[in-house]
Write an enzyme that holds these catalytic residues in place. Structure first.
Site, mmCIF file in Angstrom:
data_model
loop_
_atom_site.group_PDB
_atom_site.id
_atom_site.type_symbol
_atom_site.label_atom_id
_atom_site.label_comp_id
_atom_site.label_asym_id
_atom_site.label_seq_id
_atom_site.Cartn_x
_atom_site.Cartn_y
_atom_site.Cartn_z
ATOM 1 N N ASP A 32 97.809 41.003 61.998
ATOM 2 C CA ASP A 32 98.055 41.867 60.910
ATOM 3 C C ASP A 32 99.310 42.355 60.879
ATOM 4 O O ASP A 32 100.231 42.441 61.939
ATOM 5 C CB ASP A 32 97.159 43.308 61.295
ATOM 6 C CG ASP A 32 96.903 44.467 60.356
ATOM 7 O OD1 ASP A 32 95.815 44.559 59.637
ATOM 8 O OD2 ASP A 32 98.148 44.884 60.012
ATOM 9 N N HIS A 102 87.560 42.300 55.156
ATOM 10 C CA HIS A 102 88.319 41.554 56.066
ATOM 11 C C HIS A 102 87.677 42.376 57.291
ATOM 12 O O HIS A 102 87.315 43.422 57.154
ATOM 13 C CB HIS A 102 89.775 41.920 55.967
ATOM 14 C CG HIS A 102 90.261 43.217 55.717
ATOM 15 N ND1 HIS A 102 90.195 43.776 54.365
ATOM 16 C CD2 HIS A 102 90.612 44.367 56.526
ATOM 17 C CE1 HIS A 102 90.722 44.818 54.572
ATOM 18 N NE2 HIS A 102 90.947 45.254 55.573
HETATM 19 P P1 AMP Z 1 92.294 48.229 55.794
HETATM 20 O O1 AMP Z 1 93.189 49.445 55.731
HETATM 21 O O2 AMP Z 1 90.970 48.282 56.484
HETATM 22 O O3 AMP Z 1 91.939 47.608 54.089
HETATM 23 O O4 AMP Z 1 93.151 47.177 56.307
HETATM 24 C C1 AMP Z 1 94.280 46.344 55.613
HETATM 25 C C2 AMP Z 1 94.820 45.776 56.524
HETATM 26 O O5 AMP Z 1 95.662 44.970 56.117
HETATM 27 C C3 AMP Z 1 96.126 46.605 57.188
HETATM 28 O O6 AMP Z 1 95.968 46.966 58.726
HETATM 29 C C4 AMP Z 1 97.243 46.233 56.922
HETATM 30 O O7 AMP Z 1 98.363 46.363 57.845
HETATM 31 C C5 AMP Z 1 97.155 44.620 56.648
HETATM 32 N N1 AMP Z 1 97.985 44.123 55.745
HETATM 33 C C6 AMP Z 1 98.255 44.444 54.628
HETATM 34 N N2 AMP Z 1 99.091 43.398 53.950
HETATM 35 C C7 AMP Z 1 99.187 42.304 55.088
HETATM 36 C C8 AMP Z 1 99.771 41.425 54.866
HETATM 37 N N3 AMP Z 1 100.689 40.802 53.964
HETATM 38 N N4 AMP Z 1 99.848 40.369 56.122
HETATM 39 C C9 AMP Z 1 99.074 40.952 57.198
HETATM 40 N N5 AMP Z 1 98.409 42.045 57.274
HETATM 41 C C10 AMP Z 1 98.565 42.698 56.285
#
Ligand code: AMP
Length: 116
Positions: A32, A102
């Site tokens: 993440d 995810h």
């Molecule tokens: P959620 O809030 O459950 O939808 O989680 C989305 C997650 O994706 C968050 O923890 C973000 O930090 C993570 N995230 C968003 N963009 C990226 C990226 N490009 N690479 C890695 N993690 C990401």
């Protein structure tokens, strides 16, 4: 159907970088970008499924696979004994921000309950 603007589809396609830690024919796991624990990985399907609620009967095996990959990621990070948490945020009230389903894998520190 995958949206052109789905950031996780772009990670699957290799169009944007990610710190990948595991991948197979159905799933990809990567770190993440904004970690909430010493270990914070995301396990996603290669197939675009917007959310847990959007997953259909045909996705049952895929969802099970994501959980098994999550356990593998946690084990590889050394958390098999001490424990870890898996989280699937679904919808705005749960804080879902990326609409490609995810599994969060969090470990490496004591995690409180209930979550916020
Ligand atoms: P959620 O809030 O459950 O939808 O989680 C989305 C997650 O994706 C968050 O923890 C973000 O930090 C993570 N995230 C968003 N963009 C990226 C990226 N490009 N690479 C890695 N993690 C990401």
């Amino acid at each position: 159907m995958a949206g052109d603007n789905c950031i996780f589809c772009k990670i699957v396609a290799g169009e944007i970088p990610a710190a990948k830690i595991y991948e197979d024919g159905r799933a990809v796991a990567f770190r993440d970008i904004n970690p909430q624990a010493p270990t914070h990985a995301l396990v996603i399907p290669r197939k675009h499924v917007a959310s847990l609620s959007e997953a259909g009967e045909a996705d049952e095996a895929l969802l099970g696979h994501l959980l098994r990959v999550a356990a593998r990621v946690a084990r590889d990070a050394g958390h098999a004994e001490g424990g870890y948490r898996t989280v699937i945020n679904n919808g705005p009230d749960a804080g879902q921000t990326v609409f490609h389903v995810h599994v969060h894998v969090l470990g490496g520190r004591a995690l409180t309950w209930p979550p916020g």
